[in-house]
Write an enzyme that holds these catalytic residues in place. Structure first.
Site, PDB file in Angstrom:
ATOM      1  N   GLU A 116      50.343  56.924  46.965  1.00  0.00           N
ATOM      2  CA  GLU A 116      49.151  57.783  46.831  1.00  0.00           C
ATOM      3  C   GLU A 116      48.653  58.262  48.192  1.00  0.00           C
ATOM      4  O   GLU A 116      47.533  58.777  48.294  1.00  0.00           O
ATOM      5  CB  GLU A 116      48.012  57.036  46.100  1.00  0.00           C
ATOM      6  CG  GLU A 116      48.350  56.453  44.752  1.00  0.00           C
ATOM      7  CD  GLU A 116      48.629  57.485  43.658  1.00  0.00           C
ATOM      8  OE1 GLU A 116      48.649  58.696  43.961  1.00  0.00           O
ATOM      9  OE2 GLU A 116      48.842  57.065  42.510  1.00  0.00           O
ATOM     10  N   HIS A 139      41.582  53.142  46.284  1.00  0.00           N
ATOM     11  CA  HIS A 139      42.009  53.418  44.905  1.00  0.00           C
ATOM     12  C   HIS A 139      42.236  52.089  44.202  1.00  0.00           C
ATOM     13  O   HIS A 139      42.884  51.196  44.759  1.00  0.00           O
ATOM     14  CB  HIS A 139      43.293  54.248  44.900  1.00  0.00           C
ATOM     15  CG  HIS A 139      43.955  54.304  43.560  1.00  0.00           C
ATOM     16  ND1 HIS A 139      43.326  54.818  42.445  1.00  0.00           N
ATOM     17  CD2 HIS A 139      45.179  53.882  43.128  1.00  0.00           C
ATOM     18  CE1 HIS A 139      44.139  54.725  41.409  1.00  0.00           C
ATOM     19  NE2 HIS A 139      45.272  54.155  41.787  1.00  0.00           N
ATOM     20  N   HIS A 141      41.994  50.017  39.894  1.00  0.00           N
ATOM     21  CA  HIS A 141      42.034  50.202  38.438  1.00  0.00           C
ATOM     22  C   HIS A 141      40.944  49.360  37.768  1.00  0.00           C
ATOM     23  O   HIS A 141      41.256  48.384  37.091  1.00  0.00           O
ATOM     24  CB  HIS A 141      43.412  49.787  37.900  1.00  0.00           C
ATOM     25  CG  HIS A 141      44.585  50.477  38.530  1.00  0.00           C
ATOM     26  ND1 HIS A 141      45.892  50.005  38.409  1.00  0.00           N
ATOM     27  CD2 HIS A 141      44.683  51.610  39.269  1.00  0.00           C
ATOM     28  CE1 HIS A 141      46.722  50.820  39.046  1.00  0.00           C
ATOM     29  NE2 HIS A 141      46.015  51.788  39.588  1.00  0.00           N
ATOM     30  N   GLU A 169      20.187  50.422  39.539  1.00  0.00           N
ATOM     31  CA  GLU A 169      20.923  50.443  40.807  1.00  0.00           C
ATOM     32  C   GLU A 169      21.894  51.636  40.883  1.00  0.00           C
ATOM     33  O   GLU A 169      22.221  52.098  41.975  1.00  0.00           O
ATOM     34  CB  GLU A 169      21.713  49.138  40.906  1.00  0.00           C
ATOM     35  CG  GLU A 169      22.218  48.808  42.268  1.00  0.00           C
ATOM     36  CD  GLU A 169      23.051  47.528  42.275  1.00  0.00           C
ATOM     37  OE1 GLU A 169      22.885  46.753  43.199  1.00  0.00           O
ATOM     38  OE2 GLU A 169      23.855  47.315  41.334  1.00  0.00           O
ATOM     39  N   HIS A 210      43.478  55.644  34.158  1.00  0.00           N
ATOM     40  CA  HIS A 210      44.183  55.100  35.319  1.00  0.00           C
ATOM     41  C   HIS A 210      43.259  54.306  36.252  1.00  0.00           C
ATOM     42  O   HIS A 210      43.452  53.109  36.442  1.00  0.00           O
ATOM     43  CB  HIS A 210      44.879  56.249  36.073  1.00  0.00           C
ATOM     44  CG  HIS A 210      45.689  55.814  37.244  1.00  0.00           C
ATOM     45  ND1 HIS A 210      46.819  56.468  37.677  1.00  0.00           N
ATOM     46  CD2 HIS A 210      45.540  54.782  38.114  1.00  0.00           C
ATOM     47  CE1 HIS A 210      47.329  55.850  38.724  1.00  0.00           C
ATOM     48  NE2 HIS A 210      46.561  54.825  39.010  1.00  0.00           N
TER      49      HIS A 210
HETATM   50  P1  13P Z   1      51.432  52.020  45.345  1.00  0.00           P
HETATM   51  O1  13P Z   1      52.076  50.672  45.104  1.00  0.00           O
HETATM   52  O2  13P Z   1      52.433  53.058  45.776  1.00  0.00           O
HETATM   53  O3  13P Z   1      50.265  51.912  46.304  1.00  0.00           O
HETATM   54  O4  13P Z   1      50.858  52.551  43.953  1.00  0.00           O
HETATM   55  C1  13P Z   1      49.931  51.806  43.230  1.00  0.00           C
HETATM   56  C2  13P Z   1      49.065  52.640  42.365  1.00  0.00           C
HETATM   57  O5  13P Z   1      48.018  52.188  41.937  1.00  0.00           O
HETATM   58  C3  13P Z   1      49.487  54.027  42.038  1.00  0.00           C
HETATM   59  O6  13P Z   1      48.458  54.772  41.462  1.00  0.00           O
HETATM   60 ZN    ZN Z   2      46.877  53.451  40.563  1.00  0.00          ZN
END
Ligand code: 13P
Ligand code: ZN
Length: 281
Positions: A116, A139, A141, A169, A210
């Site tokens: 990413e 980034h 999840h 908050e 995602h």
């Molecule tokens: P990477 O292992 O390449 O960082 O990817 C993980 C991920 O969350 C992709 O969206």
């Molecule tokens: Zn991801």
């Protein structure tokens, strides 16, 4: 002179990725983080002045030429960062060509930056225009936020208002709301472009089904931003799991009171409900 592995940056990055893992937001190799460092900061170490190898990237980042980023590796597990920082993260410098980076430290088993990375760099470019102190793109999840992308209409306004209504908050920590993009294939320049465009107005961009991209001036602040968004998503999910109708939540008047009390510059467009009957979404 201190070695880079003993720096606060490597320590903080390892702690943050470990916290992300322990929250359950980064299963397996899920998630990635990049932290911008200045040339002066990098120059303070004895082992960051040589280019170890050059790594191609799939995006023209010449706008960021000369900038340094400590970044997690593709395919690496956040649960391992504390034990193997020099293997699972790398310090890179964007070189003048823009489509290659110089590896200055780390990735010592031949690793490369996250898949990413184009989305990170495009987001850094957007946020740096808004905030010269911009340092971090994160980034991950977060489970409850991702779950909401299956049940709440994919609109920035609907998402923002729903999250704001869950906890006072929320509007304090993200008064601009959150941006939502359509579902797109991860690891592509296209999702990076869409994310970076939203980053002009928001520090948090939701990737439906995602995860989330978040930006900030420090690891702590960016982590706290995601934590606050996810806390509201958890409250929302818990309410829904209780199966009951929502009888009351924060109102537009409550938002106004918070804006006044904390002197917030909130997103005006999100402060009034849409014309259709809006319950909690
Ligand atoms: P990477 O292992 O390449 O960082 O990817 C993980 C991920 O969350 C992709 O969206
Ligand atoms: Zn991801």
């Amino acid at each position: 002179m201190t070695k880079f592995i003993d720096s606060q940056y490597v320590h903080d990055m390892a702690q943050t990725t470990n916290n992300l893992y322990r929250h359950g937001w980064d299963e397996r190799n899920g998630g990635n983080v990049s932290l911008r460092l200045t040339a002066e900061e990098v120059g303070a170490f004895s082992d960051t002045d040589k280019v170890l190898r050059q790594i191609p990237i799939a995006f023209d980042a010449s706008e960021l030429a000369g900038k340094y980023y400590l970044v997690t590796g593709t395919g690496r597990y956040f649960k391992n960062m504390v034990e193997f920082p020099e293997r699972d993260m790398g310090l890179i410098r964007i070189n003048d060509k823009g489509n290659e980076v110089d590896l200055m430290w780390g990735f010592n088993d031949g690793g490369e930056p996250t898949s990413e990375f184009p989305s990170h760099l495009m987001s850094h470019i957007s946020r740096l225009k808004q905030d010269p102190n911009q340092r971090v793109i994160m980034h991950c999840h977060p489970t409850n936020l991702v779950a909401m992308t299956f049940t709440v209409p994919l609109s920035s306004k609907r998402f923002s208002r729903t999250l704001w209504k869950m906890h006072p908050e929320s509007i304090v920590v993200f008064p601009e709301g959150v941006g939502v993009i359509p579902y797109m294939c991860p690891g592509t320049n296209e999702i990076g472009e869409k994310t970076a465009a939203k980053m002009n107005d928001f520090r948090v961009v939701v990737w439906p089904h995602h995860g989330v991209f978040a930006a900030g001036d420090s690891l702590d602040e960016t982590y706290g931003l995601v934590e606050t968004v996810e806390k509201s998503a958890l409250i929302y999910t818990t309410i829904r799991a209780q199966g009951g109708e929502i009888l009351q939540s924060l109102t537009d008047k409550d938002f106004r009171d918070l804006i006044k009390r904390f002197d917030l510059t909130a997103n005006e467009a999100f402060l009034t409900p849409d014309a259709q009957t809006e319950t909690v979404e």
